[in-house]
Design a protein around this motif. Structure first.
Motif, PDB file in Angstrom:
ATOM      1  N   GLY A  92      49.742  38.285  27.611  1.00 38.92           N
ATOM      2  CA  GLY A  92      49.368  36.909  27.259  1.00 38.92           C
ATOM      3  C   GLY A  92      47.646  36.911  27.735  1.00 38.92           C
ATOM      4  N   TRP A  93      47.246  37.252  28.964  1.00 38.92           N
ATOM      5  CA  TRP A  93      45.735  36.383  29.010  1.00 38.92           C
ATOM      6  C   TRP A  93      45.195  36.759  27.583  1.00 38.92           C
ATOM      7  N   ALA A  94      43.710  35.747  27.443  1.00 36.77           N
ATOM      8  CA  ALA A  94      43.201  36.209  26.969  1.00 36.77           C
ATOM      9  C   ALA A  94      41.578  35.566  27.230  1.00 36.77           C
TER      10      ALA A  94
ATOM     11  N   ASP B 262      41.546  33.071  30.290  1.00 37.85           N
ATOM     12  CA  ASP B 262      42.918  32.177  31.001  1.00 37.85           C
ATOM     13  C   ASP B 262      43.976  33.459  31.262  1.00 37.85           C
ATOM     14  N   PHE B 263      44.045  33.892  32.043  1.00 38.19           N
ATOM     15  CA  PHE B 263      45.538  34.227  32.701  1.00 38.19           C
ATOM     16  C   PHE B 263      47.164  33.804  32.890  1.00 38.19           C
ATOM     17  N   LYS B 264      47.270  32.876  32.294  1.00 36.80           N
ATOM     18  CA  LYS B 264      48.621  32.159  31.457  1.00 36.80           C
ATOM     19  C   LYS B 264      49.205  31.320  32.773  1.00 36.80           C
ATOM     20  N   ASN B 265      48.396  30.564  33.743  1.00 38.29           N
ATOM     21  CA  ASN B 265      49.411  30.248  34.916  1.00 38.29           C
ATOM     22  C   ASN B 265      49.434  30.906  36.155  1.00 38.29           C
ATOM     23  N   GLN B 266      49.278  32.530  35.765  1.00 37.45           N
ATOM     24  CA  GLN B 266      49.331  33.728  37.193  1.00 37.45           C
ATOM     25  C   GLN B 266      48.099  33.242  38.054  1.00 37.45           C
ATOM     26  N   HIS B 267      47.404  32.861  36.947  1.00 35.26           N
ATOM     27  CA  HIS B 267      46.217  32.473  38.402  1.00 35.26           C
ATOM     28  C   HIS B 267      44.944  31.201  37.383  1.00 35.26           C
ATOM     29  N   PRO B 268      44.498  30.993  38.422  1.00 37.72           N
ATOM     30  CA  PRO B 268      43.294  29.894  37.296  1.00 37.72           C
ATOM     31  C   PRO B 268      42.578  30.060  36.946  1.00 37.72           C
TER      32      PRO B 268
ATOM     33  N   ASP C 284      34.668  43.855  25.693  1.00 42.41           N
ATOM     34  CA  ASP C 284      35.610  44.799  25.621  1.00 42.41           C
ATOM     35  C   ASP C 284      35.724  45.036  27.182  1.00 42.41           C
ATOM     36  N   ASP C 285      34.374  44.690  28.610  1.00 42.46           N
ATOM     37  CA  ASP C 285      34.818  43.965  30.182  1.00 42.46           C
ATOM     38  C   ASP C 285      35.837  43.576  30.126  1.00 42.46           C
ATOM     39  N   VAL C 286      36.199  42.322  29.838  1.00 41.81           N
ATOM     40  CA  VAL C 286      36.771  41.430  30.090  1.00 41.81           C
ATOM     41  C   VAL C 286      38.350  42.105  30.228  1.00 41.81           C
ATOM     42  N   VAL C 287      38.410  42.540  28.685  1.00 40.50           N
ATOM     43  CA  VAL C 287      39.543  43.317  28.343  1.00 40.50           C
ATOM     44  C   VAL C 287      39.913  44.312  29.381  1.00 40.50           C
ATOM     45  N   THR C 288      38.879  44.958  29.641  1.00 40.97           N
ATOM     46  CA  THR C 288      39.304  46.480  30.536  1.00 40.97           C
ATOM     47  C   THR C 288      39.973  45.777  32.139  1.00 40.97           C
ATOM     48  N   ALA C 289      38.961  44.659  31.870  1.00 34.73           N
ATOM     49  CA  ALA C 289      39.788  43.991  33.783  1.00 34.73           C
ATOM     50  C   ALA C 289      40.435  43.688  33.285  1.00 34.73           C
ATOM     51  N   PHE C 290      41.103  43.053  32.589  1.00 35.84           N
ATOM     52  CA  PHE C 290      42.502  42.559  32.661  1.00 35.84           C
ATOM     53  C   PHE C 290      43.527  43.536  32.583  1.00 35.84           C
ATOM     54  N   GLU C 291      43.297  44.630  31.944  1.00 41.15           N
ATOM     55  CA  GLU C 291      44.184  45.926  32.401  1.00 41.15           C
ATOM     56  C   GLU C 291      43.738  46.335  34.229  1.00 41.15           C
ATOM     57  N   LEU C 292      42.543  46.244  34.142  1.00 40.61           N
ATOM     58  CA  LEU C 292      42.321  47.078  35.532  1.00 40.61           C
ATOM     59  C   LEU C 292      43.522  45.896  37.028  1.00 40.61           C
ATOM     60  N   LEU C 293      42.881  44.707  36.577  1.00 42.26           N
ATOM     61  CA  LEU C 293      43.799  43.787  37.586  1.00 42.26           C
ATOM     62  C   LEU C 293      45.294  44.003  37.733  1.00 42.26           C
ATOM     63  N   ASP C 294      45.687  43.832  36.023  1.00 40.48           N
ATOM     64  CA  ASP C 294      47.436  44.186  36.064  1.00 40.48           C
ATOM     65  C   ASP C 294      47.348  45.040  36.888  1.00 40.48           C
TER      66      ASP C 294
ATOM     67  N   LEU D  60      45.321  40.839  46.296  1.00 39.88           N
ATOM     68  CA  LEU D  60      43.486  39.919  46.302  1.00 39.88           C
ATOM     69  C   LEU D  60      43.167  39.177  47.105  1.00 39.88           C
ATOM     70  N   LYS D  61      42.538  38.678  47.026  1.00 39.28           N
ATOM     71  CA  LYS D  61      41.529  38.511  48.120  1.00 39.28           C
ATOM     72  C   LYS D  61      41.924  36.782  47.942  1.00 39.28           C
ATOM     73  N   SER D  62      42.114  35.826  49.272  1.00 35.03           N
ATOM     74  CA  SER D  62      42.532  34.925  49.314  1.00 35.03           C
ATOM     75  C   SER D  62      41.732  33.954  48.374  1.00 35.03           C
ATOM     76  N   ASN D  63      40.505  33.558  47.449  1.00 37.02           N
ATOM     77  CA  ASN D  63      40.132  33.353  46.698  1.00 37.02           C
ATOM     78  C   ASN D  63      39.616  34.342  45.395  1.00 37.02           C
ATOM     79  N   PHE D  64      40.728  34.169  44.518  1.00 38.15           N
ATOM     80  CA  PHE D  64      41.474  34.551  43.153  1.00 38.15           C
ATOM     81  C   PHE D  64      39.959  35.291  42.943  1.00 38.15           C
ATOM     82  N   ARG D  65      38.836  34.155  42.666  1.00 39.62           N
ATOM     83  CA  ARG D  65      37.480  34.350  42.069  1.00 39.62           C
ATOM     84  C   ARG D  65      36.825  36.091  42.316  1.00 39.62           C
ATOM     85  N   ASN D  66      36.821  35.904  43.601  1.00 43.37           N
ATOM     86  CA  ASN D  66      36.172  37.217  44.306  1.00 43.37           C
ATOM     87  C   ASN D  66      36.905  38.678  43.215  1.00 43.37           C
ATOM     88  N   SER D  67      38.157  38.099  44.090  1.00 45.72           N
ATOM     89  CA  SER D  67      38.870  40.298  43.191  1.00 45.72           C
ATOM     90  C   SER D  67      38.730  40.252  41.637  1.00 45.72           C
ATOM     91  N   TRP D  68      38.484  38.738  40.924  1.00 39.29           N
ATOM     92  CA  TRP D  68      38.130  39.074  39.717  1.00 39.29           C
ATOM     93  C   TRP D  68      36.890  39.676  39.344  1.00 39.29           C
TER      94      TRP D  68
END
Length: 262
Positions: A246-248, A90-96, A153-163, A171-179
């Motif tokens: 607030g991402w979770a 969950d990206f709190k409406n910042q991303h899908p 912990d991988d998702v938590v680290t990816a949150f940090e990297l995304l920020d 970011l790529k046009s399709n957010f999921r590809n970047s994620w």
């Protein structure tokens, strides 16, 4: 050695000069390569069941015998999503909000070579598509490629990297590809592994963020994280899967808890 989706795809087509024998892929790569991920952020193209689920079905002719699939592999309809595990991000409406299905189940069927289970999962698809996917699955098994499931912990680290990534990179046009790229990167970093990738923008970000040298091996680059870590000053995320914006993340339906430590 961890390989990204492009390299595995090239190797499958015979257009990769190196060897992927005995290497590893992150479950995100497996789900891209096997086309589990769909166009919808909260749905999959099909659902790979956890093999352990079959041990709980009552024994009956043509059902389950000794933990393996019998006529179940000939089923003409897809498995439902509750047969597999999921990760809700969950990206709190910042991303899908994204849901990753089969993170642990796909890792299990690859690592334990459960061909009947995978065949059952794709049997409902049109014959050309089914053959393509079964051939891809067989390629992974034939080349002894292991699959590393994503941990919390991988998702938590990816949150940090995304920020951090968004501050200086697009970011790529399709957010999921970047994620996906960042999840693969996070899982590689957290295990101190080496990642081979063709993603040049990701490589530039890695060099800037971690301060490591990027080895160029045309047409790919090699990112080595052996001995590297995010460090306490860089990892501001809490142990519960939340970061300061607030991402979770939530994990559901883990049929085999042993793979939490994969």
């Amino acid at each position: 050695m961890v390989f990204d989706t492009q390299i595995i795809s090239y190797a499958m087509k015979g257009s990769w000069s190196g060897s992927v024998e005995g290497g590893s892929i992150i479950s995100i790569v497996a789900n891209e390569f096997l086309e589990v991920q769909g166009d919808q952020p909260a749905q999959a193209n099909y659902y790979v069941p956890n093999p352990s689920r079959f041990r709980h079905i009552a024994m009956a002719p043509g059902r389950v015998l000794g933990g393996s699939l019998a006529s179940t592999s000939k089923r003409s309809h897809p498995f439902r999503r509750h047969w597999t595990d999921s990760i809700i991000m969950d990206f709190k409406n910042q991303h899908p909000t994204l849901v990753e299905y089969g993170n642990f189940a796909v890792s299990l069927v690859i690592n334990e070579k459960h061909t009947p289970v995978y065949s059952a999962a794709v049997n409902f698809l049109p014959k050309p598509q089914k053959k393509k996917l079964v051939d891809r699955f067989k390629f992974l098994l034939d080349h002894e490629i292991s699959c590393i499931p994503i941990r919390e912990d991988d998702v938590v680290t990816a949150f940090e990297l995304l920020d951090s990534f968004k501050q200086s990179h697009n970011l790529k046009s399709n957010f999921r590809n970047s994620w996906n790229d960042l999840l693969i990167l996070a899982a590689t970093v957290n295990r101190g592994e080496i990642l081979d990738t063709e993603d040049n923008e990701l490589s530039r970000f890695v060099a800037q963020y971690f301060g490591i040298n990027v080895e160029e091996h045309m047409p790919f680059v090699r990112l080595s994280f052996s001995g590297e870590s995010l460090g306490k000053d860089r990892c501001k995320s809490s142990s519960k899967g939340y970061v300061n914006n607030g991402w979770a993340v939530r994990f559901r339906n883990l049929g085999n808890s042993a793979y939490r430590g994969g």
